[in-house]
Design a protein around this motif. Structure first.
Motif, PDB file in Angstrom:
ATOM      1  N   LEU A 180       0.846  -1.351   0.075  1.00 58.32           N
ATOM      2  CA  LEU A 180      -0.125   0.035  -0.144  1.00 58.32           C
ATOM      3  C   LEU A 180       0.586   1.216  -0.172  1.00 58.32           C
ATOM      4  CD1 LEU A 180      -2.803  -1.119   2.630  1.00 58.32           C
ATOM      5  CD2 LEU A 180      -2.721  -1.324   0.147  1.00 58.32           C
ATOM      6  N   ARG A 181       2.260   1.018  -0.100  1.00 59.45           N
ATOM      7  CA  ARG A 181       3.031   2.495  -0.088  1.00 59.45           C
ATOM      8  C   ARG A 181       2.766   3.322  -1.399  1.00 59.45           C
ATOM      9  NH1 ARG A 181       8.587  -0.143   0.395  1.00 59.45           N
ATOM     10  NH2 ARG A 181       7.622  -1.408  -1.376  1.00 59.45           N
ATOM     11  N   SER A 182       3.301   4.416  -1.258  1.00 54.93           N
ATOM     12  CA  SER A 182       3.170   5.294  -2.606  1.00 54.93           C
ATOM     13  C   SER A 182       4.043   4.943  -3.488  1.00 54.93           C
ATOM     14  CB  SER A 182       3.423   6.781  -1.908  1.00 54.93           C
ATOM     15  OG  SER A 182       5.122   6.906  -1.467  1.00 54.93           O
ATOM     16  N   HIS A 183       4.033   5.808  -4.706  1.00 57.11           N
ATOM     17  CA  HIS A 183       4.932   5.378  -5.666  1.00 57.11           C
ATOM     18  C   HIS A 183       6.602   5.671  -5.350  1.00 57.11           C
ATOM     19  CE1 HIS A 183       1.973   4.370  -8.337  1.00 57.11           C
ATOM     20  NE2 HIS A 183       1.177   5.473  -8.244  1.00 57.11           N
TER      21      HIS A 183
ATOM     22  N   THR B 260      -1.442   1.680  -3.997  1.00 56.67           N
ATOM     23  CA  THR B 260      -1.062   2.877  -3.331  1.00 56.67           C
ATOM     24  C   THR B 260      -2.648   3.405  -2.712  1.00 56.67           C
ATOM     25  OG1 THR B 260       0.003   4.983  -2.972  1.00 56.67           O
ATOM     26  CG2 THR B 260      -1.012   4.277  -5.279  1.00 56.67           C
ATOM     27  N   LEU B 261      -2.587   3.901  -1.530  1.00 55.09           N
ATOM     28  CA  LEU B 261      -3.682   4.584  -0.947  1.00 55.09           C
ATOM     29  C   LEU B 261      -3.712   6.041  -1.295  1.00 55.09           C
ATOM     30  CD1 LEU B 261      -4.880   2.444   2.052  1.00 55.09           C
ATOM     31  CD2 LEU B 261      -5.428   2.279  -0.152  1.00 55.09           C
ATOM     32  N   LEU B 262      -2.514   6.672  -1.642  1.00 52.64           N
ATOM     33  CA  LEU B 262      -2.205   8.107  -1.667  1.00 52.64           C
ATOM     34  C   LEU B 262      -2.526   8.425  -3.246  1.00 52.64           C
ATOM     35  CD1 LEU B 262       0.926   8.415   0.419  1.00 52.64           C
ATOM     36  CD2 LEU B 262      -1.718   8.694   1.272  1.00 52.64           C
ATOM     37  N   PRO B 263      -2.818   9.728  -3.160  1.00 51.15           N
ATOM     38  CA  PRO B 263      -2.877  10.290  -4.655  1.00 51.15           C
ATOM     39  C   PRO B 263      -1.769  10.562  -5.326  1.00 51.15           C
ATOM     40  CG  PRO B 263      -3.111  12.288  -2.974  1.00 51.15           C
ATOM     41  CD  PRO B 263      -3.225  10.899  -1.969  1.00 51.15           C
ATOM     42  N   ASP B 264      -1.684  10.559  -6.746  1.00 50.61           N
ATOM     43  CA  ASP B 264      -0.473  10.701  -7.685  1.00 50.61           C
ATOM     44  C   ASP B 264       0.013  12.219  -7.221  1.00 50.61           C
ATOM     45  OD1 ASP B 264      -0.058   8.095  -8.421  1.00 50.61           O
ATOM     46  OD2 ASP B 264      -1.666   8.562 -10.051  1.00 50.61           O
ATOM     47  N   MET B 265       1.353  12.415  -7.072  1.00 55.90           N
ATOM     48  CA  MET B 265       2.043  13.560  -6.740  1.00 55.90           C
ATOM     49  C   MET B 265       2.543  14.170  -8.345  1.00 55.90           C
ATOM     50  SD  MET B 265       1.011  14.678  -4.046  1.00 55.90           S
ATOM     51  CE  MET B 265       0.339  13.642  -2.405  1.00 55.90           C
ATOM     52  N   ASP B 266       2.857  15.179  -8.330  1.00 57.49           N
ATOM     53  CA  ASP B 266       3.617  15.750  -9.649  1.00 57.49           C
ATOM     54  C   ASP B 266       4.952  15.719  -9.410  1.00 57.49           C
ATOM     55  OD1 ASP B 266       4.210  18.075  -8.183  1.00 57.49           O
ATOM     56  OD2 ASP B 266       2.564  19.269  -9.160  1.00 57.49           O
ATOM     57  N   ALA B 267       5.817  15.982 -10.261  1.00 56.88           N
ATOM     58  CA  ALA B 267       7.233  15.889 -10.065  1.00 56.88           C
ATOM     59  C   ALA B 267       7.786  16.721  -8.950  1.00 56.88           C
ATOM     60  CB  ALA B 267       7.887  16.011 -11.455  1.00 56.88           C
ATOM     61  N   SER B 268       7.038  17.790  -8.820  1.00 55.61           N
ATOM     62  CA  SER B 268       7.570  18.834  -8.001  1.00 55.61           C
ATOM     63  C   SER B 268       7.550  18.463  -6.405  1.00 55.61           C
ATOM     64  CB  SER B 268       7.076  20.216  -8.175  1.00 55.61           C
ATOM     65  OG  SER B 268       5.597  20.195  -7.979  1.00 55.61           O
ATOM     66  N   SER B 269       6.370  17.528  -6.337  1.00 59.11           N
ATOM     67  CA  SER B 269       6.294  17.024  -4.862  1.00 59.11           C
ATOM     68  C   SER B 269       7.511  16.330  -4.223  1.00 59.11           C
ATOM     69  CB  SER B 269       5.022  15.902  -4.903  1.00 59.11           C
ATOM     70  OG  SER B 269       3.728  16.733  -5.477  1.00 59.11           O
ATOM     71  N   GLY B 270       7.551  16.634  -2.821  1.00 55.53           N
ATOM     72  CA  GLY B 270       8.640  16.143  -2.213  1.00 55.53           C
ATOM     73  C   GLY B 270       8.197  14.656  -1.539  1.00 55.53           C
ATOM     74  N   PRO B 271       9.256  14.131  -0.666  1.00 57.53           N
ATOM     75  CA  PRO B 271       8.849  13.072  -0.247  1.00 57.53           C
ATOM     76  C   PRO B 271       8.037  12.912   0.798  1.00 57.53           C
ATOM     77  CG  PRO B 271      11.036  13.619   0.456  1.00 57.53           C
ATOM     78  CD  PRO B 271      10.887  14.649  -0.637  1.00 57.53           C
ATOM     79  N   VAL B 272       7.892  14.096   1.661  1.00 56.45           N
ATOM     80  CA  VAL B 272       6.777  14.219   2.466  1.00 56.45           C
ATOM     81  C   VAL B 272       5.615  14.208   1.923  1.00 56.45           C
ATOM     82  CG1 VAL B 272       5.703  15.740   4.504  1.00 56.45           C
ATOM     83  CG2 VAL B 272       8.359  15.248   4.371  1.00 56.45           C
TER      84      VAL B 272
ATOM     85  N   ALA C  37       4.306   1.156   5.261  1.00 57.95           N
ATOM     86  CA  ALA C  37       5.827   1.379   5.967  1.00 57.95           C
ATOM     87  C   ALA C  37       5.623   1.024   7.271  1.00 57.95           C
ATOM     88  CB  ALA C  37       5.926   2.806   5.741  1.00 57.95           C
ATOM     89  N   ALA C  38       4.700   1.563   8.228  1.00 55.18           N
ATOM     90  CA  ALA C  38       4.461   0.875   9.624  1.00 55.18           C
ATOM     91  C   ALA C  38       3.517   0.091   9.874  1.00 55.18           C
ATOM     92  CB  ALA C  38       4.162   2.260  10.641  1.00 55.18           C
ATOM     93  N   GLY C  39       2.828  -0.320   9.136  1.00 54.45           N
ATOM     94  CA  GLY C  39       1.846  -1.273   9.187  1.00 54.45           C
ATOM     95  C   GLY C  39       0.836  -1.214  10.067  1.00 54.45           C
TER      96      GLY C  39
ATOM     97  N   ARG D 279      -2.379   2.780   6.720  1.00 57.07           N
ATOM     98  CA  ARG D 279      -2.936   2.232   5.749  1.00 57.07           C
ATOM     99  C   ARG D 279      -3.301   1.028   5.791  1.00 57.07           C
ATOM    100  NH1 ARG D 279       2.077   4.744   2.251  1.00 57.07           N
ATOM    101  NH2 ARG D 279       3.076   4.311   3.946  1.00 57.07           N
ATOM    102  N   THR D 280      -2.312   0.222   6.348  1.00 60.86           N
ATOM    103  CA  THR D 280      -2.694  -1.346   6.373  1.00 60.86           C
ATOM    104  C   THR D 280      -3.918  -1.433   7.443  1.00 60.86           C
ATOM    105  OG1 THR D 280      -0.439  -1.999   6.042  1.00 60.86           O
ATOM    106  CG2 THR D 280      -1.692  -3.331   7.438  1.00 60.86           C
ATOM    107  N   GLY D 281      -3.900  -0.631   8.221  1.00 62.14           N
ATOM    108  CA  GLY D 281      -5.164  -0.919   9.423  1.00 62.14           C
ATOM    109  C   GLY D 281      -6.443  -0.662   8.585  1.00 62.14           C
ATOM    110  N   THR D 282      -6.286   0.303   7.472  1.00 66.89           N
ATOM    111  CA  THR D 282      -7.511   0.779   7.262  1.00 66.89           C
ATOM    112  C   THR D 282      -8.009  -0.213   6.095  1.00 66.89           C
ATOM    113  OG1 THR D 282      -7.216   3.058   6.914  1.00 66.89           O
ATOM    114  CG2 THR D 282      -8.808   2.405   5.376  1.00 66.89           C
ATOM    115  N   VAL D 283      -7.252  -0.851   5.413  1.00 65.65           N
ATOM    116  CA  VAL D 283      -7.591  -2.042   4.406  1.00 65.65           C
ATOM    117  C   VAL D 283      -7.863  -3.177   5.029  1.00 65.65           C
ATOM    118  CG1 VAL D 283      -6.657  -3.523   2.532  1.00 65.65           C
ATOM    119  CG2 VAL D 283      -6.214  -1.079   2.196  1.00 65.65           C
ATOM    120  N   VAL D 284      -7.060  -3.718   6.215  1.00 60.41           N
ATOM    121  CA  VAL D 284      -7.266  -4.921   6.946  1.00 60.41           C
ATOM    122  C   VAL D 284      -8.508  -4.696   7.597  1.00 60.41           C
ATOM    123  CG1 VAL D 284      -6.568  -6.078   8.771  1.00 60.41           C
ATOM    124  CG2 VAL D 284      -5.094  -5.515   6.946  1.00 60.41           C
ATOM    125  N   GLY D 285      -9.013  -3.465   8.131  1.00 59.78           N
ATOM    126  CA  GLY D 285     -10.228  -3.351   8.880  1.00 59.78           C
ATOM    127  C   GLY D 285     -11.240  -3.282   8.053  1.00 59.78           C
ATOM    128  N   MET D 286     -11.236  -2.897   6.861  1.00 59.34           N
ATOM    129  CA  MET D 286     -12.522  -2.947   5.723  1.00 59.34           C
ATOM    130  C   MET D 286     -12.708  -4.441   5.523  1.00 59.34           C
ATOM    131  SD  MET D 286     -13.806   0.102   5.140  1.00 59.34           S
ATOM    132  CE  MET D 286     -14.459  -0.171   3.394  1.00 59.34           C
TER     133      MET D 286
END
Length: 256
Positions: A64-67, A90-102, A153-155, A158-165
């Motif tokens: 479930l990690r980001s790209h 991934t559960l996060l929206p796609d970011m453009d090239a200017s987006s940082g790691p955070v 990453a931490a489990g 994102r993992t809790g959301t999908v597993v919970g569903m």
């Protein structure tokens, strides 16, 4: 009624557990060896990988990690095993090239629309931004021939959301889902110690580490919001094309 936490203490992860044994509302349980949840799998040792593949019969990984995370962390050791299918959802929206790691690790939401719990708001954001990933993850869990491990990453979030569903659809009691989610708090210090040295996560983990500690109330609020807006997890799924046949298939795959 809840179940004991079935930790899988393998070399290279600190937040992996088997969700077998969790109780359902009609008196059955989740089958052991079908659904696992975990933190990042990048550091698994050869012996841990062998245990997962050959003894636990792991056939599918839902990542479930980001790209950005996948690109910066590189392939994990399970990728060397052709019998294990990898599903990057991934559960996060796609970011453009200017987006940082955070930016690539956070869900951006309109403050006026936020639930009053920070993490519950993020979990709703995952469903809003990536409904297709949530449904695809549940289908992987349903169709896997062996065990599926869901991880980020931490489990915990994102993992809790999908597993919970998935557990909700399988009929697990809400109290057991909440208790399983909160169990990651028992290992939060080890989780953060794993992630903090990595440049991918260092910026996100700055500040008060207590904010990263999962609390039962966050998952409880997430479910309350789903009930209020969609008539529960299955109502949300139905609004995105999930059928009663899908429900029955997932239940058959996970339950004893």
């Amino acid at each position: 009624m809840t179940a004991a936490i079935n930790w899988l203490d393998l070399d290279g992860v600190v937040n992996m557990r088997d969700l077998g044994g969790l109780p359902t509302t009609d008196g059955t349980t989740i089958r052991e060896g079908r659904l696992l949840r975990s933190d990042n799998l990048q550091d698994l040792s050869p012996s841990a990988v062998q245990h997962l593949v050959e003894e636990l019969v792991l056939t599918d990984v839902v990542d479930l990690r980001s790209h950005h995370e996948v690109e910066s962390e590189g392939p994990g050791p399970l990728h060397a095993w052709s019998r294990v299918a990898h599903h990057h959802l991934t559960l996060l929206p796609d970011m453009d090239a200017s987006s940082g790691p955070v930016d690539a690790l956070l869900v951006k939401r309109d403050r006026a629309r936020r639930d009053d719990d920070h993490w519950a708001s993020h979990y709703l954001g995952y469903l809003e931004h990536r409904p297709e990933s949530v449904l695809a993850a549940l289908r992987v869990i349903t169709q896997a021939s062996g065990a599926t491990v869901v991880h980020c990453a931490a489990g915990k979030d994102r993992t809790g959301t999908v597993v919970g569903m998935a557990l909700a659809v399988a009929g697990v009691t809400e109290s057991a889902i909440v208790a399983d989610y909160a169990a990651s708090a028992q290992r939060i210090d080890q989780i953060l110690a794993r992630l903090a040295p990595r440049p991918t996560y260092a910026g996100v983990l700055k500040g008060d580490p207590s904010r990263q500690r999962p609390k039962a109330e966050s998952m409880a609020r997430f479910f309350r919001a789903l009930h209020a807006k969609y008539d529960g997890p299955e109502g949300w799924l139905a609004s995105h094309g999930w059928s009663d046949a899908d429900r029955q298939e997932l239940r058959a795959a996970l339950r004893d």
